[in-house]
Design an enzyme around this catalytic site. Structure first.
Site, PDB file in Angstrom:
ATOM      1  N   ASP A   1     -88.897  -8.667 -34.342  1.00  0.00           N
ATOM      2  CA  ASP A   1     -88.218  -8.500 -35.629  1.00  0.00           C
ATOM      3  C   ASP A   1     -87.099  -7.490 -35.450  1.00  0.00           C
ATOM      4  OD1 ASP A   1     -90.119 -10.197 -36.573  1.00  0.00           O
ATOM      5  OD2 ASP A   1     -90.976  -8.831 -38.050  1.00  0.00           O
TER       6      ASP A   1
ATOM      7  N   ASP B   1     -92.426 -18.925 -46.313  1.00  0.00           N
ATOM      8  CA  ASP B   1     -93.122 -17.656 -46.512  1.00  0.00           C
ATOM      9  C   ASP B   1     -93.721 -17.679 -47.906  1.00  0.00           C
ATOM     10  OD1 ASP B   1     -91.925 -16.983 -44.070  1.00  0.00           O
ATOM     11  OD2 ASP B   1     -90.179 -16.150 -45.087  1.00  0.00           O
TER      12      ASP B   1
END
Length: 255
Positions: free
Chosen positions: A8, A129
């Site tokens: 990330d 998500d």
């Protein structure tokens, strides 16, 4: 089942968030390129990158890092975060990225996903998500009223490479994957499903393999690897052994 380590990116660093909260950031490495090479050296067959800056603000400040990673690695890379136009998707593919992940735009501009999937077959991944079964967008900052399964059904005929199903409530918690949610996703998906969120132990990986026949073919792991809950080599070995156990006897499988 394929195990995919995650990187990330936030302000050029390799970080992890807890449940998508930008106020709960842990910085693991200031050199994402070296981290990516480390995962490749340890046996990763694919790398997963999330551009957190782009996901939150709609544009990237990490392109130099992304280009360096793509240039340095020999394994395929998939990337998501802030990819909301065809121009951006094509740009990343031109960098050498193997697959781009469309999340927010899938909800706000479904035609974009369909057009990109037609133009770049098996290069487009649908990233969903969700929290409590509802799709979240814009770096998990905004919550919609759209059910995960309903969004997936919209793209049943699109030539997407896979669906990444991230359960926000478990992401970064190490508390285990949401098997119930993944089962629901796999039931309505025509594409392979990649699980993301909650993996905290080798036992979690083993539990996830029970869904492989239903269509869950991969798993993204982040914090568990960075927190040394297990090594990448251990995880790959566990999944490989399970895959071999599920196959008919073949002498070639014996090293």
């Amino acid at each position: 089942m394929e195990l995919i380590p995650a990187i990330d990116l936030l302000e050029g660093n390799c970080v992890r968030l807890v449940q998508g909260n930008y106020n709960k950031v842990t910085k693991f490495n200031s050199d994402p390129v070296s981290q990516a090479l480390r995962w490749e050296d340890m046996g990763a067959s694919r790398l997963h990158i999330v551009d957190l800056d782009a996901a939150r603000q709609g544009f990237s400040s990490n392109d130099d890092v992304i280009k360096q990673i793509a240039k340095s690695l020999s394994i395929p890379i998939q990337i998501g975060g802030g990819i909301r136009t065809s121009k951006r998707a094509k740009e990343l593919l031109d960098y050498g990225i193997d697959r781009v992940i469309i999340g927010t735009a899938a909800l706000e501009d479904p035609r974009l996903v369909e057009d990109l999937a037609s133009a770049f077959p098996k290069k487009i991944v649908l990233g969903i998500d969700a929290k409590e079964g509802k799709v979240a967008t814009r770096g998990w900052i905004e919550q919609s009223d759209v059910r995960t399964e309903d969004l997936i059904k919209q793209f049943s005929n699109a030539k997407i490479a896979a669906i990444i199903s991230t359960d926000i409530s478990t992401d970064g918690t190490l508390e285990g994957p949401n098997l119930k949610s993944l089962t629901s996703v796999a039931k309505v998906s025509n594409a392979p499903v990649i699980a993301s969120g909650g993996i905290g132990s080798l036992a979690d990986l083993i539990s996830l393999t029970t869904l492989e026949k239903a269509g869950v073919t991969g798993v993204i792991v982040g914090r568990a690897l960075y927190d040394n809950k297990f090594s990448l080599e251990e995880a790959i070995k566990v999944l490989l052994n399970i895959d071999l156990q599920d196959q008919p006897f073949n002498a070639k499988n014996i090293a």
